[in-house]
Design a protein around this motif. Sequence first.
Motif, mmCIF file in Angstrom:
data_model
loop_
_atom_site.group_PDB
_atom_site.id
_atom_site.type_symbol
_atom_site.label_atom_id
_atom_site.label_comp_id
_atom_site.label_asym_id
_atom_site.label_seq_id
_atom_site.Cartn_x
_atom_site.Cartn_y
_atom_site.Cartn_z
ATOM 1 N N GLY A 32 0.826 -1.201 0.000
ATOM 2 C CA GLY A 32 0.000 0.000 0.000
ATOM 3 C C GLY A 32 0.860 1.250 0.000
ATOM 4 O O GLY A 32 0.601 2.202 -0.733
ATOM 5 N N LEU A 33 1.909 1.249 0.821
ATOM 6 C CA LEU A 33 2.796 2.409 0.882
ATOM 7 C C LEU A 33 3.458 2.635 -0.469
ATOM 8 O O LEU A 33 3.650 3.761 -0.897
ATOM 9 N N LYS A 34 3.783 1.519 -1.140
ATOM 10 C CA LYS A 34 4.392 1.633 -2.467
ATOM 11 C C LYS A 34 3.391 2.270 -3.427
ATOM 12 O O LYS A 34 3.721 3.195 -4.162
ATOM 13 N N GLU A 35 2.131 1.771 -3.371
ATOM 14 C CA GLU A 35 1.143 2.265 -4.331
ATOM 15 C C GLU A 35 0.716 3.706 -4.083
ATOM 16 O O GLU A 35 0.290 4.395 -4.997
ATOM 17 N N ILE A 36 0.864 4.149 -2.837
ATOM 18 C CA ILE A 36 0.410 5.506 -2.529
ATOM 19 C C ILE A 36 1.561 6.513 -2.653
ATOM 20 O O ILE A 36 1.425 7.689 -2.332
ATOM 21 N N THR A 207 12.968 6.804 -6.221
ATOM 22 C CA THR A 207 13.503 5.820 -5.284
ATOM 23 C C THR A 207 12.520 5.490 -4.154
ATOM 24 O O THR A 207 12.501 4.357 -3.675
ATOM 25 N N VAL A 208 11.708 6.456 -3.726
ATOM 26 C CA VAL A 208 10.826 6.216 -2.567
ATOM 27 C C VAL A 208 9.956 4.960 -2.747
ATOM 28 O O VAL A 208 10.037 4.034 -1.932
ATOM 29 N N ILE B 55 19.230 9.229 -3.722
ATOM 30 C CA ILE B 55 18.840 8.002 -3.015
ATOM 31 C C ILE B 55 18.811 8.251 -1.509
ATOM 32 O O ILE B 55 17.895 7.832 -0.798
ATOM 33 N N ALA B 56 19.831 8.987 -1.016
ATOM 34 C CA ALA B 56 19.879 9.267 0.426
ATOM 35 C C ALA B 56 18.670 10.095 0.842
ATOM 36 O O ALA B 56 18.069 9.846 1.895
ATOM 37 N N GLY B 57 18.297 11.061 0.010
ATOM 38 C CA GLY B 57 17.115 11.869 0.316
ATOM 39 C C GLY B 57 15.885 10.991 0.421
ATOM 40 O O GLY B 57 15.089 11.116 1.355
ATOM 41 N N ALA B 58 15.735 10.060 -0.550
ATOM 42 C CA ALA B 58 14.573 9.175 -0.558
ATOM 43 C C ALA B 58 14.554 8.294 0.689
ATOM 44 O O ALA B 58 13.518 8.123 1.335
ATOM 45 N N PHE B 59 15.720 7.736 1.020
ATOM 46 C CA PHE B 59 15.789 6.886 2.213
ATOM 47 C C PHE B 59 15.426 7.671 3.469
ATOM 48 O O PHE B 59 14.731 7.163 4.350
ATOM 49 N N SER B 60 15.909 8.902 3.553
ATOM 50 C CA SER B 60 15.603 9.698 4.740
ATOM 51 C C SER B 60 14.100 9.898 4.867
ATOM 52 O O SER B 60 13.555 9.810 5.963
ATOM 53 N N VAL B 61 13.443 10.170 3.723
ATOM 54 C CA VAL B 61 12.000 10.385 3.771
ATOM 55 C C VAL B 61 11.280 9.103 4.199
ATOM 56 O O VAL B 61 10.441 9.118 5.095
ATOM 57 N N VAL B 62 11.658 7.977 3.555
ATOM 58 C CA VAL B 62 11.007 6.713 3.885
ATOM 59 C C VAL B 62 11.223 6.388 5.363
ATOM 60 O O VAL B 62 10.310 5.991 6.075
ATOM 61 N N TRP B 63 12.446 6.602 5.825
ATOM 62 C CA TRP B 63 12.727 6.288 7.224
ATOM 63 C C TRP B 63 11.986 7.236 8.154
ATOM 64 O O TRP B 63 11.258 6.798 9.054
ATOM 65 N N GLU B 64 12.156 8.510 7.968
ATOM 66 C CA GLU B 64 11.616 9.454 8.944
ATOM 67 C C GLU B 64 10.087 9.454 8.991
ATOM 68 O O GLU B 64 9.498 9.572 10.050
ATOM 69 N N PHE B 65 9.421 9.312 7.827
ATOM 70 C CA PHE B 65 7.969 9.439 7.836
ATOM 71 C C PHE B 65 7.233 8.115 7.870
ATOM 72 O O PHE B 65 6.071 8.072 8.222
ATOM 73 N N SER B 113 14.392 17.981 2.294
ATOM 74 C CA SER B 113 13.295 18.916 2.557
ATOM 75 C C SER B 113 12.321 18.946 1.389
ATOM 76 O O SER B 113 11.102 18.920 1.587
ATOM 77 N N LEU B 114 12.880 18.997 0.164
ATOM 78 C CA LEU B 114 12.016 19.022 -1.026
ATOM 79 C C LEU B 114 11.163 17.761 -1.101
ATOM 80 O O LEU B 114 9.951 17.834 -1.330
ATOM 81 N N LEU B 115 11.806 16.608 -0.894
ATOM 82 C CA LEU B 115 11.071 15.342 -0.969
ATOM 83 C C LEU B 115 10.020 15.264 0.126
ATOM 84 O O LEU B 115 8.915 14.778 -0.102
ATOM 85 N N SER B 116 10.354 15.748 1.329
ATOM 86 C CA SER B 116 9.339 15.656 2.382
ATOM 87 C C SER B 116 8.184 16.596 2.085
ATOM 88 O O SER B 116 7.058 16.313 2.459
ATOM 89 N N ASP B 117 8.465 17.722 1.389
ATOM 90 C CA ASP B 117 7.360 18.590 0.981
ATOM 91 C C ASP B 117 6.459 17.868 0.004
ATOM 92 O O ASP B 117 5.235 17.954 0.076
ATOM 93 N N ILE B 118 7.093 17.151 -0.950
ATOM 94 C CA ILE B 118 6.307 16.488 -1.985
ATOM 95 C C ILE B 118 5.506 15.320 -1.411
ATOM 96 O O ILE B 118 4.352 15.117 -1.744
ATOM 97 N N PHE B 119 6.128 14.547 -0.524
ATOM 98 C CA PHE B 119 5.475 13.327 -0.041
ATOM 99 C C PHE B 119 4.650 13.517 1.223
ATOM 100 O O PHE B 119 3.798 12.713 1.528
ATOM 101 N N HIS B 120 4.944 14.534 1.997
ATOM 102 C CA HIS B 120 4.339 14.539 3.321
ATOM 103 C C HIS B 120 3.775 15.894 3.749
ATOM 104 O O HIS B 120 2.592 16.026 3.988
ATOM 105 N N TYR B 121 4.624 16.891 3.833
ATOM 106 C CA TYR B 121 4.187 18.137 4.462
ATOM 107 C C TYR B 121 3.418 19.065 3.525
ATOM 108 O O TYR B 121 2.665 19.914 3.997
#
Lengths: 320, 245
Positions: A32-36, A207-208, B55-65, B113-121
Amino acid sequence: MSVFHEVVSWLILLYGVALPVAVILGVVRLTGLKEITRFETGSGFLYRLNPITKVAFGVVVMIVASVTIWWIGATLTLAVSLLYLTMKDGLKKFGYLLALIFTSLVGSTWSVAPYVPDTILSMVFPNPSSYQVLWVWPSYFLAMGYQPELTLQALIYGVQIGFRVTAVLSSALLLILTTTTSDIFRMFTKLRVPLAITFSLLVGVKTVPKIFELLDSSVKMQFLRGLGEGKPRVLYPFLFFYAGLQGIVPTMVYLLRGAKTMAISADTRGFRAFNRRTEMKELGFGREDYVTFAVIVGLLALAIIANYLGFGRSIPYVGS
Amino acid sequence: MGFNGIKAEVNVPGQIPWEIILIYFIGAVLLALYFGKKTGGLKAFTTVDLVYIGIAGAFSVVWEFYIGSFIGRFIPSTPFVSVGFWGRFVIVLIVAALVRKVGTGMLTLFIFSLLSDIFHYGFGGEPMFFIYETLTYGLFVDLMIAATGGHIFNIGKELTGGGTGSATATRLSTVLALIQGAVLGFSWSIPDPIFYSAFFSPFIYGSYVNWSHILFNLVAFIPGDVIIGAIGAILAVRIAKAVGQ
């Protein structure tokens, strides 16, 4: 205080933290996280919008939610969530989003309510003497920053703060779910963001969902190889987590190793040979964009009118 | 209403005077520009560096959020433990070890910061978060890279140990990496209580400033961050080796 009181206090604390986890593990899962977090081709109007319009919409939703009363934030959350139904596999995405919103609400309520002092609550609910005490925490909970008592008003306050977060969460994901990476690239180029930054960002965007996908495979592989065999099902969520943690370093090394291939591939196409890109496709604004801009202006007007009528932000944030 | 959801409150009781914050950030920008000029700035990064940073930015977002925030829910919320933040810290240390160019820290935090804006905040509150994240956390890492002459955690540096053999050299190199990680951990405990709680949070959201809370948080953040910094440094060296640096 009795043992009973201690046990219930910890159960309440763990309920607030374990329920969101249970929802994520049971309903959303890594798939789900992947798809969203991933773009999929679709035909709804959101896919036809210019990415700049979508960013502007997200910013305005955030502004409106943060300067108006909580129920406007809640209404916005609902309205934006309904937009997910127009996406490809809309119902499924809508479901995932609802689960995320729910966990976010429970999570933020629980991270605010036990900590908010009466001095701040009294700005929302005057007359602290009328507060309804729901639970008295053991005294050592104060060391974690807890207030001595959990009141109904504190819980309501937590939920209200939560709705501000959910409005932003649901509108932030809109861009990523309905825009191709190339269009996001075009948008940033148009906004004159340096190529180096845009490139790194886009690698990140791609990458996310990939991370979730790799972690998902890693977890499945570990279960296939016999993790948790013969163990009671109750332990599965913990094993799932354990397997996920085990998967992180290999996933990271795998992705970082692939970085060289990606870099070579970009370099052979002449990436950064010139400071500016030559565009084959121009990002334009269509009818849907203008309609959305009208909605954006309407939202801003709503914020001003709401503030004028006394429905402005009445909830102060707690300084932490 | 302010700009982009920023309330721009500057006279909240207890808030650090904006002049001091402005002076710090002007100094930080000048420092960043100086390093940029000296090392070639964004142009100094090769394409593969940019991929690492993404990649590091993406990992940080996945990890932190996602991952860290859920693990964090299992742990009672105290300022001593911050799973989400620690994950991002370790990831930034790893990318610093892989790229080892001044600017890596700032660019990674900017992308984060940019990625977290796009994905979360969402983009509300910007550009304050770019300025805050990039010129505090990011700059600290870059200062360490500059101080070690591009050999953060002693990667790529020959340590002969005065002829006492390679085992001693490896041990010395590990100890130095540990110390560098710990120093970075110490520096990473400062921005959240001092810059964020005592300035940006009231500035952006109009929240309250509580100095006893802030000082308690500062003291509470230090031990965990220092330990994670040291562990992160070792992990970063390992991963840099595994990736083939």
